[in-house]
Enzyme design. Structure first.
Site, mmCIF file in Angstrom:
data_model
loop_
_atom_site.group_PDB
_atom_site.id
_atom_site.type_symbol
_atom_site.label_atom_id
_atom_site.label_comp_id
_atom_site.label_asym_id
_atom_site.label_seq_id
_atom_site.Cartn_x
_atom_site.Cartn_y
_atom_site.Cartn_z
ATOM 1 N N ASN A 245 0.840 -1.199 0.000
ATOM 2 C CA ASN A 245 0.000 0.000 0.000
ATOM 3 C C ASN A 245 0.877 1.252 0.000
ATOM 4 O O ASN A 245 1.965 1.282 0.583
ATOM 5 C CB ASN A 245 -1.023 -0.009 1.139
ATOM 6 C CG ASN A 245 -0.469 -0.311 2.515
ATOM 7 O OD1 ASN A 245 0.587 -0.915 2.662
ATOM 8 N ND2 ASN A 245 -1.183 0.106 3.530
ATOM 9 N N GLU B 17 0.356 5.319 0.550
ATOM 10 C CA GLU B 17 -0.548 6.400 0.958
ATOM 11 C C GLU B 17 -0.001 7.750 0.510
ATOM 12 O O GLU B 17 1.149 7.855 0.055
ATOM 13 C CB GLU B 17 -0.706 6.355 2.482
ATOM 14 C CG GLU B 17 -1.292 5.022 2.937
ATOM 15 C CD GLU B 17 -1.464 4.908 4.439
ATOM 16 O OE1 GLU B 17 -0.911 5.749 5.180
ATOM 17 O OE2 GLU B 17 -2.164 3.970 4.868
ATOM 18 N N CYS C 142 -4.179 0.597 -2.382
ATOM 19 C CA CYS C 142 -4.036 -0.641 -1.616
ATOM 20 C C CYS C 142 -2.946 -1.522 -2.216
ATOM 21 O O CYS C 142 -2.613 -1.412 -3.411
ATOM 22 C CB CYS C 142 -5.343 -1.410 -1.616
ATOM 23 S SG CYS C 142 -6.619 -0.730 -0.531
ATOM 24 N N GLU D 181 -3.148 -4.608 -2.956
ATOM 25 C CA GLU D 181 -3.698 -5.457 -4.019
ATOM 26 C C GLU D 181 -3.605 -4.748 -5.363
ATOM 27 O O GLU D 181 -3.303 -5.373 -6.391
ATOM 28 C CB GLU D 181 -5.167 -5.794 -3.721
ATOM 29 C CG GLU D 181 -5.388 -6.703 -2.529
ATOM 30 C CD GLU D 181 -5.532 -5.952 -1.206
ATOM 31 O OE1 GLU D 181 -4.988 -4.828 -1.078
ATOM 32 O OE2 GLU D 181 -6.171 -6.509 -0.300
ATOM 33 N N CYS E 240 -10.119 -5.238 1.170
ATOM 34 C CA CYS E 240 -11.240 -4.293 1.299
ATOM 35 C C CYS E 240 -12.243 -4.541 0.169
ATOM 36 O O CYS E 240 -11.963 -5.279 -0.787
ATOM 37 C CB CYS E 240 -10.732 -2.855 1.273
ATOM 38 S SG CYS E 240 -10.276 -2.263 -0.375
ATOM 39 N N CYS F 207 -11.016 -3.826 -3.321
ATOM 40 C CA CYS F 207 -10.007 -4.789 -3.785
ATOM 41 C C CYS F 207 -10.628 -6.138 -4.101
ATOM 42 O O CYS F 207 -10.142 -6.861 -4.975
ATOM 43 C CB CYS F 207 -8.882 -4.916 -2.769
ATOM 44 S SG CYS F 207 -7.821 -3.461 -2.801
HETATM 45 N N1 THU Z 1 -5.220 -1.607 2.760
HETATM 46 C C1 THU Z 1 -4.709 -2.395 1.764
HETATM 47 O O1 THU Z 1 -3.611 -2.119 1.247
HETATM 48 N N2 THU Z 1 -5.428 -3.467 1.361
HETATM 49 C C2 THU Z 1 -6.616 -3.834 1.896
HETATM 50 O O2 THU Z 1 -7.296 -4.688 1.363
HETATM 51 C C3 THU Z 1 -7.067 -3.205 3.148
HETATM 52 C C4 THU Z 1 -6.499 -1.837 3.379
HETATM 53 C C5 THU Z 1 -4.459 -0.425 3.174
HETATM 54 C C6 THU Z 1 -5.047 0.887 2.727
HETATM 55 C C7 THU Z 1 -4.436 1.844 3.725
HETATM 56 O O3 THU Z 1 -3.151 2.249 3.268
HETATM 57 C C8 THU Z 1 -4.264 1.011 4.970
HETATM 58 O O4 THU Z 1 -4.375 -0.344 4.579
HETATM 59 C C9 THU Z 1 -5.287 1.302 6.053
HETATM 60 O O5 THU Z 1 -6.569 1.238 5.544
#
Ligand code: THU
Length: 136
Positions: free
Chosen positions: A46, A48, A57, A59, A90, A93
């Site tokens: 991930n 940000e 994300c 994924e 999530c 994803c």
């Molecule tokens: N996150 C992912 O990378 N994949 C997921 O399926 C769940 C959430 C990340 C997004 C964000 O950077 C952090 O987790 C907190 O939500």
């Protein structure tokens, strides 16, 4: 669910990807590794940014790497995160995985030391909308 054979290569790729996550805001690192039906591997973390909703994300990163390399059929996807709760993909994803999944695709939810639980896509995204809907 059939017996799941864990792929050490994919597991280590997910772990390495998780260590690279750029998460100054949530501090929540996620790493993903994909094994395709052709035995190719791709990973992502991930990423940000200061405009919070624009982060991506893990994924999404792994899927982008897969597509860039000309692969598109996910056999196994390993999603790794920390904490006591399962780090399942999530909602967005799940739909992204859906695009490149089949009936046999497994989603392995991992801590950094083990696969905690494995799911079919149908279990995580029942009655999903997909490319077939647009092919009629
Ligand atoms: N996150 C992912 O990378 N994949 C997921 O399926 C769940 C959430 C990340 C997004 C964000 O950077 C952090 O987790 C907190 O939500």
């Amino acid at each position: 669910m059939p017996d799941v054979v864990i792929d050490g290569v994919a597991f280590e790729l997910a772990k390495n990807a998780m260590s690279k996550a750029y998460v100054p805001y949530s501090k929540f690192k996620v790493g993903v590794a994909i094994e395709t039906v052709n035995g190719q591997y791709y990973s992502g973390c991930n990423v940000e940014n200061a405009a919070y909703p624009e982060g991506t994300c893990a994924e999404a990163g792994a899927i982008a790497a897969m597509i860039l390399d000309g692969e598109s059929q996910i056999k196994n996807i390993y999603v790794m995160g920390s904490g006591s709760k399962l780090v399942t993909p999530c909602g967005g994803c799940r739909q992204k995985i859906r695009e490149f999944a089949s009936q046999d695709t497994l989603i392995h939810v991992c801590s950094d030391s083990e696969v905690r639980q494995s799911f079919s896509l149908e279990a995580l995204l029942p009655h999903s909308f997909g490319p077939e809907n647009l092919a009629e």
